[in-house]
Design an enzyme around this catalytic site. Structure first.
Site, mmCIF file in Angstrom:
data_model
loop_
_atom_site.group_PDB
_atom_site.id
_atom_site.type_symbol
_atom_site.label_atom_id
_atom_site.label_comp_id
_atom_site.label_asym_id
_atom_site.label_seq_id
_atom_site.Cartn_x
_atom_site.Cartn_y
_atom_site.Cartn_z
ATOM 1 N N GLU A 177 0.971 -1.129 -0.031
ATOM 2 C CA GLU A 177 0.063 0.030 0.074
ATOM 3 C C GLU A 177 0.807 1.255 -0.058
ATOM 4 O O GLU A 177 0.470 2.401 0.746
ATOM 5 C CB GLU A 177 -0.769 0.023 1.331
ATOM 6 C CG GLU A 177 -1.905 -1.349 1.313
ATOM 7 C CD GLU A 177 -3.308 -0.968 2.126
ATOM 8 O OE1 GLU A 177 -3.056 -0.228 3.154
ATOM 9 O OE2 GLU A 177 -4.117 -1.679 1.786
ATOM 10 N N TYR A 193 -14.706 -1.318 5.085
ATOM 11 C CA TYR A 193 -14.370 -0.232 4.923
ATOM 12 C C TYR A 193 -15.229 0.580 3.938
ATOM 13 O O TYR A 193 -15.484 1.661 4.102
ATOM 14 C CB TYR A 193 -12.912 0.259 4.881
ATOM 15 C CG TYR A 193 -11.880 -0.064 5.806
ATOM 16 C CD1 TYR A 193 -12.195 0.297 7.090
ATOM 17 C CD2 TYR A 193 -10.651 -0.888 5.537
ATOM 18 C CE1 TYR A 193 -11.182 -0.096 7.931
ATOM 19 C CE2 TYR A 193 -9.838 -1.225 6.246
ATOM 20 C CZ TYR A 193 -10.126 -0.808 7.818
ATOM 21 O OH TYR A 193 -9.364 -1.136 8.788
ATOM 22 N N LYS A 208 -9.019 -7.647 13.345
ATOM 23 C CA LYS A 208 -9.450 -8.559 12.367
ATOM 24 C C LYS A 208 -8.818 -9.860 12.148
ATOM 25 O O LYS A 208 -8.944 -10.868 11.246
ATOM 26 C CB LYS A 208 -8.791 -7.788 10.932
ATOM 27 C CG LYS A 208 -9.529 -6.537 10.684
ATOM 28 C CD LYS A 208 -9.481 -5.984 9.541
ATOM 29 C CE LYS A 208 -9.847 -4.381 9.156
ATOM 30 N NZ LYS A 208 -9.218 -3.585 9.865
#
Ligand code: GCB
Length: 720
Positions: free
Chosen positions: A365, A426, A521
């Site tokens: 990312e 999200y 998570k």
């Protein structure tokens, strides 16, 4: 060579206070996870007395986060930048007194020239892996070539037989010393052997029809024993695991291990544990491996940095295919390029012999804040080239942020690619995944794609009979994963997927689902004590170990009438028995009984699948306990913002507000910290106070989709 571990008994000084500690050690075991007031990021000092030494002696640090400076008797020995790789310094020239003071200052302050600067995990500071002294002779396998073993032994198939290209680095080589290589099979029988002069030690060993290393099915290992022999005496040795295996990727057909198709069933792992932070021992590594094997995974992404040598070795032995990577993450800057190259070089040189590692991840990312940085592509290309030149045998990989456009240049930079997707958590709903995947494959038919991350939070304690996105329940997490794994399995062209994350992990700046300092998570809790329901969904999908499991057993209180009971099993048929009720369902892994009667008080429920059973007692109540639902006013990041339909909630922040509105809001502050870490200078922020967020994002080149996401986050925060 003699290795002496010196983990025991160090003086530790933090902010002027001294104590005695043993390694592995971090000073953020507690504050790095409780999220109360941030965590200590600064310099601490470790001290130890070492005796005088005339023999050649190196000190080896297996992990010091993130910048370490080593000195002896006040003289600087060396410095290391990067919290995850092993490094060594020769110290005998400094050990010139009877007693010598070794000082290691370790600093986990974020600095611009060292990766990572900003990420969703705690940067635990400390000497958190083993420290050793290594004594060696004049002629030795090198201890300072940046590798771990000074021997690089990479097997490759050549027609019907195999070769091992052996490259060895020897210090003090001389004509009297030879280097002997012996390849032994698992029974200790020598199957190949050669001798080379120590001043020209590289060799190619051949072996026909070796027993292949075949992943979790058959992780067969050979051992390459390398010895330096002088006058018939062994003066140094190394032992290296060797696995013969070939891995290939195809953009239409997926992944092949030794010519056989294999879907990579992956989970990701961070290296921390409740209260211990990153200071782990072999015991914790082994527990993690066993849980990963129990869930039925055959691959693991060791995110987002170089992990302990012991862990890669366990993966070799158990057959897990490893995605190894460097912490080149979130925000690119030229200032960190050199450090990125150093960390990648260490990762590869130190781990090149592990047959389990199938790819080198060069970034994660990195375009979270956009792709505008002009130096970005050149910087990543350079990393890609370094990986290829150090190890032509393995593909490179990167994990793209969801917003990266399918036609992004970065999607064609590495050999294989992953996307991190959180549709249904999200943003949007889980169904958006399917369309995205099909569109991507259509427009990028030659890209070899996997899901490098996907996940949803589940906090133990929350239950709903009809779980919904954003409720932080185990039930929703399980539904989310049911959808994702089916989407991956349906698409043969995808080579695999990686659950984010196998374990809950420390992320100091987070404040979600009523839990501070943690990313929830995981399929398993951060203390490794609770396997969440989604764990069993994967076990039913991936594992051959037969079982039957009733979900939501942690929530026995159910409203009188009927309740829905979901069962996971990898058997074809499950029978549920309750008071006056018996039903058999045939299904694939997921068995739903939606009309199980509940009377006031105790109701025993038993499920049977073949010879396997599970049971629990439902407690019939008039109303579900309040504690089952996430409380009102609990500060969370994700709640309510999914599915924003374009209408703005006026009582919440949005991109139409100004920087000062965010800065004056506590909740927004903690979110900003998460997004930017400590990288933004205070004076700069002050200057920006009057600007509208939307304007700033536009100037920064943030694309509209990302602006929507940021807006979504802001809409979860009440103005006050
Ligand atoms: C990501 C990041 C990972 C985070 C995860 C999350 O995409 O790569 O480091 O922890 O999302 O949970 O938001």
């Amino acid at each position: 060579m003699k290795i002496v571990n010196i983990n025991k008994d160090w003086e530790f000084e933090k902010e002027g206070e001294k104590s005695r500690v043993s390694l592995p050690h971090t000073w953020n075991g507690l504050d790095g996870q409780n999220g109360a007031n941030g965590y200590y990021q600064g310099k601490c000092v470790y001290r130890k007395t070492l005796p005088g030494e005339k023999k050649i002696c190196y000190i080896e640090f297996n992990g010091a986060n993130s910048v370490a400076e080593v000195s002896v008797n006040g003289k600087k020995v060396g410095e290391h930048k990067g919290g995850y790789s092993m490094f060594r310094f020769r110290i005998d020239p400094f050990l010139d007194k009877e007693e010598n003071l070794l000082e290691v200052s370790v600093d986990n302050t974020v600095i611009p020239e060292v990766f990572p600067t900003s990420a969703d995990f705690t940067f635990y500071g400390g000497l958190y892996r083993d420290v050793n002294l290594i004594y060696a002779g004049e002629t030795r396998f090198s201890l300072d070539d940046g590798s771990r073993y000074a021997v690089r032994a990479v097997p490759a198939r050549q027609g019907d037989s195999w070769v091992i290209d052996v490259k060895t680095s020897i210090s003090g080589a001389n004509a009297d010393t030879v280097c002997l290589y012996e390849l032994k099979d698992a029974d200790g029988i020598t199957v190949a052997r050669s001798t080379r002069p120590s001043d020209n030690p590289d060799d190619i060993l051949s072996i026909s029809s070796p027993h292949l290393w075949n992943g979790v099915k058959d992780p067969y290992l050979y051992t390459l024993r390398c010895t330096l022999v002088k006058n018939a005496k062994e003066i140094d040795e190394r032992e290296i695991n060797v696995g013969f295996r070939e891995i290939e990727f195809d953009s239409e057909k997926g992944c092949f291990l030794n010519g056989e198709h294999i879907k990579l069933k992956g989970v990701s792992r961070h290296q921390d544990r409740e209260n211990l932070g990153n200071a782990l021992t072999l015991k914790e590594h082994e527990e993690d491996i066993n849980l990963i094997l129990e869930v039925g995974a055959n691959s693991v992404r060791l995110a987002h940095y170089q992990q302990a040598e012991e862990f890669y070795t366990l993966c070799d032995k158990k057959g897990l295919l490893v995605w190894a990577e460097v912490p080149v993450i979130t925000i690119y800057s030229k200032a960190r390029q050199q450090n990125a190259e150093e960390q990648l070089t260490s990762l590869i040189k130190q781990n090149i012999n592990h047959p389990s590692i199938f790819c080198w991840g060069i970034e994660n990312e990195i375009t979270l804040s956009g792709e505008r940085n002009k130096k970005l592509v050149a910087g990543l290309n350079r990393l890609n080239d370094i990986a290829h030149s150090l190890d032509p045998s393995r593909p490179t990989a990167c994990a793209q942020v969801a917003m990266a456009k399918p036609d992004s240049l970065l999607n064609r930079l590495t050999d294989i690619l992953g996307y991190n997707h959180y549709f249904g958590w999200y943003m949007q709903t889980v169904n958006a995944l399917d369309k995205w995947l099909d569109d991507f494959h259509k427009t990028n038919p030659s890209v070899k794609l996997c899901l490098s991350e996907y996940g949803a939070e589940a906090v133990i304690g929350y239950y709903s009979e009809n779980p919904v996105q954003g409720d932080y329940s185990e039930g929703y997490q399980a539904l989310y994963h049911e959808h994702y794994i089916d989407a991956v399995n349906k698409r043969d062209w995808m080579w695999g997927s990686y659950v984010w994350n196998m374990f809950d992990f420390g992320s100091a700046a987070r404040n979600e689902g009523g839990v501070r300092g943690r990313n929830n998570k995981g399929l398993v809790t951060i203390d490794r004590k609770i396997k969440k329901d989604a764990f069993y969904m994967y076990k039913a999908t991936w594992s051959d170990e037969k079982f039957v499991y009733i979900t939501a057993k942690r929530y026995p209180d159910r409203v009188v009438g009927t309740t829905k009971i979901k069962v996971y099993s990898n058997l074809p048929e499950v029978t549920l028995k309750a008071d006056g009720y018996e039903k058999t369902v045939k299904a694939d892994r997921i068995f739903v009984f939606d009309d199980v009667p509940v009377k006031k008080g105790d109701n025993d429920v038993v499920v049977i699948a073949g010879k396997y059973k599970d049971s629990f007692t439902v407690n019939g109540v008039d109303k579900l306990p309040e504690s089952y639902a996430i409380g009102k006013g609990v500060p969370i990041l994700v709640r309510n913002w999914f599915g924003t339909d374009g209408t703005l909630k006026d009582d919440c922040l949005s991109v139409n507000d100004r920087v000062r509105d965010l800065l004056d809001n506590d909740e927004a502050q903690s979110m900003l910290k998460l997004a930017a870490g400590n990288t933004v200078k205070k004076w700069y922020v002050k200057l920006l106070r009057p600007f509208r967020i939307r304007t700033l994002l536009k100037i920064a080149g943030i694309d509209p989709q990302m602006t929507d996401i940021i807006n979504g986050f802001l809409q979860t925060i009440k103005k006050h």
